[in-house]
Motif scaffolding. Structure first.
Motif, PDB file in Angstrom:
ATOM      1  N   GLY A   1      12.262   4.747   3.549  1.00 59.35           N
ATOM      2  CA  GLY A   1      12.523   5.128   4.936  1.00 59.35           C
ATOM      3  C   GLY A   1      11.279   5.258   5.777  1.00 59.35           C
ATOM      4  O   GLY A   1      11.256   5.954   6.786  1.00 59.35           O
ATOM      5  N   THR A   2      10.201   4.601   5.340  1.00 63.06           N
ATOM      6  CA  THR A   2       8.975   4.641   6.134  1.00 63.06           C
ATOM      7  C   THR A   2       8.625   3.222   6.562  1.00 63.06           C
ATOM      8  O   THR A   2       9.244   2.260   6.118  1.00 63.06           O
ATOM      9  CB  THR A   2       7.798   5.210   5.324  1.00 63.06           C
ATOM     10  N   ALA A   3       7.642   3.108   7.398  1.00 63.01           N
ATOM     11  CA  ALA A   3       7.152   1.782   7.761  1.00 63.01           C
ATOM     12  C   ALA A   3       5.727   1.679   7.249  1.00 63.01           C
ATOM     13  O   ALA A   3       4.966   2.649   7.276  1.00 63.01           O
ATOM     14  CB  ALA A   3       7.191   1.601   9.269  1.00 63.01           C
ATOM     15  N   LEU A   4       5.396   0.505   6.726  1.00 63.15           N
ATOM     16  CA  LEU A   4       4.059   0.296   6.174  1.00 63.15           C
ATOM     17  C   LEU A   4       3.165  -0.203   7.310  1.00 63.15           C
ATOM     18  O   LEU A   4       3.369  -1.288   7.841  1.00 63.15           O
ATOM     19  CB  LEU A   4       4.144  -0.738   5.053  1.00 63.15           C
ATOM     20  N   ALA A   5       2.202   0.608   7.665  1.00 66.17           N
ATOM     21  CA  ALA A   5       1.300   0.200   8.735  1.00 66.17           C
ATOM     22  C   ALA A   5       0.269  -0.760   8.152  1.00 66.17           C
ATOM     23  O   ALA A   5      -0.182  -0.579   7.028  1.00 66.17           O
ATOM     24  CB  ALA A   5       0.603   1.421   9.325  1.00 66.17           C
ATOM     25  N   ALA A   6      -0.049  -1.794   8.922  1.00 65.33           N
ATOM     26  CA  ALA A   6      -1.059  -2.745   8.461  1.00 65.33           C
ATOM     27  C   ALA A   6      -2.406  -2.037   8.376  1.00 65.33           C
ATOM     28  O   ALA A   6      -2.801  -1.334   9.305  1.00 65.33           O
ATOM     29  CB  ALA A   6      -1.130  -3.930   9.408  1.00 65.33           C
ATOM     30  N   GLU A   7      -3.077  -2.196   7.216  1.00 67.88           N
ATOM     31  CA  GLU A   7      -4.388  -1.569   7.074  1.00 67.88           C
ATOM     32  C   GLU A   7      -5.396  -2.319   7.932  1.00 67.88           C
ATOM     33  O   GLU A   7      -5.373  -3.547   7.980  1.00 67.88           O
ATOM     34  CB  GLU A   7      -4.847  -1.635   5.610  1.00 67.88           C
ATOM     35  N   PRO A   8      -6.286  -1.585   8.599  1.00 72.50           N
ATOM     36  CA  PRO A   8      -7.295  -2.292   9.397  1.00 72.50           C
ATOM     37  C   PRO A   8      -8.201  -3.116   8.485  1.00 72.50           C
ATOM     38  O   PRO A   8      -8.614  -2.643   7.427  1.00 72.50           O
ATOM     39  CB  PRO A   8      -8.066  -1.158  10.078  1.00 72.50           C
ATOM     40  N   LYS A   9      -8.477  -4.333   8.884  1.00 71.61           N
ATOM     41  CA  LYS A   9      -9.308  -5.206   8.056  1.00 71.61           C
ATOM     42  C   LYS A   9     -10.782  -4.984   8.371  1.00 71.61           C
ATOM     43  O   LYS A   9     -11.155  -4.679   9.503  1.00 71.61           O
ATOM     44  CB  LYS A   9      -8.932  -6.666   8.328  1.00 71.61           C
ATOM     45  N   HIS A  10     -11.602  -5.128   7.333  1.00 70.38           N
ATOM     46  CA  HIS A  10     -13.048  -5.053   7.551  1.00 70.38           C
ATOM     47  C   HIS A  10     -13.489  -6.254   8.377  1.00 70.38           C
ATOM     48  O   HIS A  10     -12.851  -7.299   8.360  1.00 70.38           O
ATOM     49  CB  HIS A  10     -13.784  -5.080   6.217  1.00 70.38           C
ATOM     50  N   GLY A  11     -14.616  -6.120   9.037  1.00 70.66           N
ATOM     51  CA  GLY A  11     -15.197  -7.251   9.763  1.00 70.66           C
ATOM     52  C   GLY A  11     -15.605  -8.326   8.771  1.00 70.66           C
ATOM     53  O   GLY A  11     -15.811  -8.046   7.588  1.00 70.66           O
ATOM     54  N   PRO A  12     -15.736  -9.565   9.240  1.00 75.23           N
ATOM     55  CA  PRO A  12     -16.033 -10.662   8.311  1.00 75.23           C
ATOM     56  C   PRO A  12     -17.449 -10.577   7.733  1.00 75.23           C
ATOM     57  O   PRO A  12     -18.380 -10.153   8.412  1.00 75.23           O
ATOM     58  CB  PRO A  12     -15.875 -11.912   9.176  1.00 75.23           C
TER      59      PRO A  12
END
Lengths: 541, 328
Positions: free
Chosen positions: A422-433
């Protein structure tokens, strides 16, 4: 004043002198996203598992790898390794042989019998996975690791999907596939073979499933109308490759023509050679540059004597002969007929024109959006328009290959898990390239890539032995150590060593911290960091 | 040091590495290093001399098992580390005059000899001004008597402490406060100056070596070699000076590396006047690549610039490459 002659101040250490106040920029340790990781459709932390392999701890490396992908031995054989195409090392000498190290780890795991860690706790939820191909197996594995009860319904007599029924043995030996499937089953995934799901809604209700992941694959050969005489022998590639697996050797004749330009066309032509065809000719409407098949496979096929008629289409088929029309490419790169014909002697013609998905099991499910023969899903979550129903692999819009399918399974599993909770999976912030420009290439020694050996040509075309050999342990270690560790600390102690102010502290092996009381902000640590894992950040004034 | 590459990720070019066997790691990679020159010293940002001095003294301290006394000439190193009554040094350390570090070191060594303390070792150190010019007589005497002292010259190629004046180690063409970038032949004159490592070799002392702050494995190995010997020993370390050279503070190590890779600063070892080893150039670069990063050579570039001086510097680098066999 009780001090010696001419002494007015107490002697002291320079430590009282906090030279950090001179600083205008501060070094900060960072993690960057290496290009290999960024490119991997299965979302593997490639730099992370190579890092572990570098120390020779192959089990730790394998465990790190299978956090994302449960099929490394399969991957190490059939993945088209886009990671290597993105590898920064290619700008120094040659890309790291990521795929060959992955295969080595996968093979080691099979050889030594490493098993997956069981889930920490049972969730009490039940999930149905339809299809035991790469996507279904991947989803089942991840869901099981998250503690859900997973049942995989597979219509075929064995698990593997297109890995078994579409990829020939010379690329993927079946014992390798079986071993990796068995390991997933051993984790507690229930695999029901020979079980076709005709109506998904009914199947879910009958089994009291809380959610479902559909990955039925694209097993129906695309049709094309080819005018043909009664006695012309025309087969389709999907059925042909499948019959190889079922043990019924198809009768193809001495001269075999294959119509199409994808990987399947090559698989068929190479299989025909192995079945004893003296000539295997691919008829393709465009040019080599426009061929969708992967270069590596084209290369290997040509080596094995497969011929290709470029810019050609099959106009008519008769027993023993094909009429071929020459094509030309127009300004949009589309093939256009020229009206020039020639004949090609062929005992059989195999059509490899792509595949469709049998979507019959979706009939009557509300909310679905089916377009171009595939199910539309939310690309963030892999959920279809019907709540709780997820899909992936060849039956959703995407590039069709094993790695993409595995990635879908992982992504879907995580979102199914969130949905069940019953939760939503938030996209993890990606590291810079982790760009090549951030590296200090001086520190990397010259080490050319180790090439995998291949089966000799003579033995390739008269049997189904695996073409590509693996690496030895020594070679695998060498190859892993060629990794530049782009954007992630490789524990070389350079920052600790080159600081003129002793302001870098070495806390534990591989852990450093800057003592900002003394760091003057010269930037030496950042510039001399081989892998670009230190940023210089302006001080706030 | 022609060490075979055993670790293919970063070879042995980095300070340490988690995958290197312990015995191949540098002193500077160790958490137990001495930090002989402690934090809080007042050297400029990115100071090559502070870096070089810590490398050398930490390595010498380890080689001497902590029993080491340092004599120090006047110069940047002394001024930034010991503004009275504060000190950054974590070993017995004495400063006397600009020119007599070698003599003071000799005296300490003599005193130790009288006391029968063979276990306590002595180093003397100074900048290039205090070594090649002002302290040259004392140093030559120390060499000639073969006194048991390791003398370390931190060469930043000028009198940086007093405002960047030319020393006899300033390279030709360089702008300093006393060799301005004016006239038809701007900067320090060609054909003058001293090459102290070669002069030291001419004294045929037990050990002479050059090194830079860009190769720690090499520098520390040389300190260790020197400490294993007795008698007069001389180590000449190139230490780029961001302020005096007009370079970015983060380029100190890069400049040292380019000095070696261009052939401008040959890195070698000699025993009893005989050349015994050279560090080969790994990736040869044109001299201009090294010079361009430094404002003291800015007048050589641009329009019209001084291509003839640039060519002369390049010719000198080429000569070094031939003379010391820097390329395979």
């Amino acid at each position: 004043m009780d001090k010696p002659f001419a002494i007015t101040l107490d002697p002291g250490s320079s430590l009282a002198n906090k030279t950090g106040s001179w600083r205008t920029e501060r070094p900060v340790y960072t993690d960057r996203l290496p290009p290999c990781n960024a490119t991997c459709p299965a979302g593997e932390d490639i730099q992370g598992w190579l890092f572990r392999a570098e120390s020779g701890d192959y089990e730790a490396a394998w465990r790190h790898l299978v956090r994302d992908n449960p099929l490394p031995a399969v991957m190490g054989r059939v993945c088209y390794h886009g990671c290597e195409g993105a590898c920064n090392r290619a700008k120094l000498d040659e890309a790291v042989g990521i795929n060959s190290v992955e295969r080595f780890l996968g093979d080691e795991a099979i050889r030594r019998g490493w098993a997956f860690e069981p889930p920490a706790a049972e969730s009490g939820r039940r999930v149905l996975v339809v299809g035991a191909g790469p996507s279904g197996l991947s989803a089942a594995y991840h869901l099981r690791r998250l503690g859900h009860a997973v049942t995989v319904a597979e219509a075929g007599a064995a698990a593997g999907g297109m890995m078994r029924y579409g990829i020939p043995k010379y690329r993927l030996p079946r014992e390798v596939l079986d071993a990796e499937v068995a390991r997933i089953v051993a984790l507690g995934v229930e695999l029901q073979l020979g079980t076709r799901v005709d109506r998904i809604a009914e199947a879910m209700q009958a089994g009291a499933y809380d959610a479902a992941f559909l990955a039925v694959g694209a097993h129906i050969a695309k049709r094309a109308f080819i005018p043909a005489g009664d006695s012309a022998r025309i087969l389709d590639a999907v059925a042909l490759l499948r019959s190889m697996e079922d043990g019924a050797t198809p009768v193809l004749g001495r001269r075999v023509a294959v119509y199409g330009g994808g990987n399947t066309a090559l698989d068929v032509a190479r299989t025909a050679k192995r079945l004893g065809a003296t000539e295997a000719v691919i008829v393709y409407r465009r040019t080599r540059e426009r061929m969708p098949a992967h270069d590596l496979e084209v290369e290997e096929a040509l080596e094995e004597g497969v011929q290709v008629k470029w810019l050609s289409t099959v106009a008519h088929a008769e027993a023993g002969t094909l009429t071929i029309e020459k094509m030309r490419l127009d300004e949009h790169g589309k093939p256009q007929p020229t009206g020039e014909y020639e004949t090609l002697e062929a005992d059989s013609l195999v059509l490899a024109l792509g595949q469709d998905v049998d979507l019959a099991l979706l009939a009557g499910v509300p909310g679905l959006d089916v377009r171009d023969g595939v199910v539309q899903v939310d690309p963030q979550t892999m959920m279809t328009g019907h709540p709780g129903l997820f899909a992936g692999g060849d039956m959703v819009p995407a590039e069709r290959n094993v790695t993409v399918a595995v990635g879908h399974g992982k992504k879907a599993a995580r979102h199914i898990d969130a949905w069940l909770r019953g939760t939503a999976l938030a996209a993890e912030p990606k590291h810079g390239p982790a760009l090549f420009e951030r590296l200090n290439p001086w520190y990397y020694s010259d080490a050319p890539k180790t090439e995998r050996e291949q089966l000799e040509l003579a033995r390739r075309t008269d049997g189904f032995d695996e073409v590509q050999h693996g690496l030895t342990e020594e070679n695998a270690l060498f190859e892993a150590r060629r990794c530049l560790s782009c954007g992630n600390c490789l524990q070389c102690d350079n920052c600790y060593g080159v600081c003129p102010d002793n302001a870098v502290k070495k806390l534990a092996p591989g852990r450093y911290a800057v003592d900002y009381d003394y760091c003057k902000g010269c930037g030496l640590c950042a510039v001399e960091c081989p892998c670009g894992a230190i940023d210089m950040v302006a001080e706030q004034t | 040091m022609d060490e075979p590459v055993k670790f293919y990720q970063t070879g042995t070019f980095t300070v340490g590495n988690r995958l290197l066997p312990k015995e191949q790691r540098t002193v500077q990679a160790s958490r137990q290093r001495g930090n002989a020159l402690n934090s809080g010293h007042r050297a400029c940002q990115g100071c090559g001399e502070a870096l070089g001095a810590r490398y050398v003294v930490d390595a010498a301290l380890r080689a001497a098992e902590g029993r080491l006394i340092a004599a120090n000439a006047t110069g940047c190193l002394e001024v930034f580390s010991t503004p009275y009554p504060e000190t950054s040094w974590q070993l017995p350390w004495i400063h006397s005059l600009f020119g007599n570090a070698a003599a003071v070191g000799t005296g300490i060594a003599a005193a130790l000899k009288v006391k029968g303390r063979r276990d306590v070792r002595v180093i003397a150190q100074g900048g290039d001004g205090g070594t090649t010019d002002i302290g040259f007589g004392c140093l030559s005497g120390m060499f000639e008597r073969n006194d048991d002292v390791l003398y370390v010259c931190y060469d930043n190629q000028g009198y940086m402490n007093t405002g960047v004046q030319r020393s006899s180690a300033t390279p030709p063409g360089a702008r300093t406060a006393t060799t301005m970038a004016v006239g038809p032949e701007p900067g320090a004159p060609f054909g003058q100056g001293k090459n102290l490592p070669l002069i030291a070799m001419a004294h045929a002392i037990p050990y002479v070596a050059t090194a830079t702050v860009a190769d720690l494995h090499d520098l520390e190995a040389k300190v260790e070699r020197a400490m294993a010997l007795h008698g007069a020993r001389y180590l000449h370390v190139l230490v780029p000076c961001p302020l005096g050279w007009g370079a970015a503070s983060h380029d100190t190590v890069r400049l040292a590396r380019l000095a070696k890779e261009s052939g401008i600063f040959p890195v070698f070892e000699a025993e009893h006047g005989e050349l015994t080893a050279v560090s080969k150039i790994r990736r040869r670069v044109p001299a201009a690549e090294y010079l361009r990063l430094q404002k003291r050579f800015a007048h050589l570039f641009g329009e019209p610039g001084h291509p003839e001086m640039l060519a002369a510097i390049q010719a000198g680098a080429d000569r070094n490459v031939r003379r010391f066999g820097l390329e395979d």
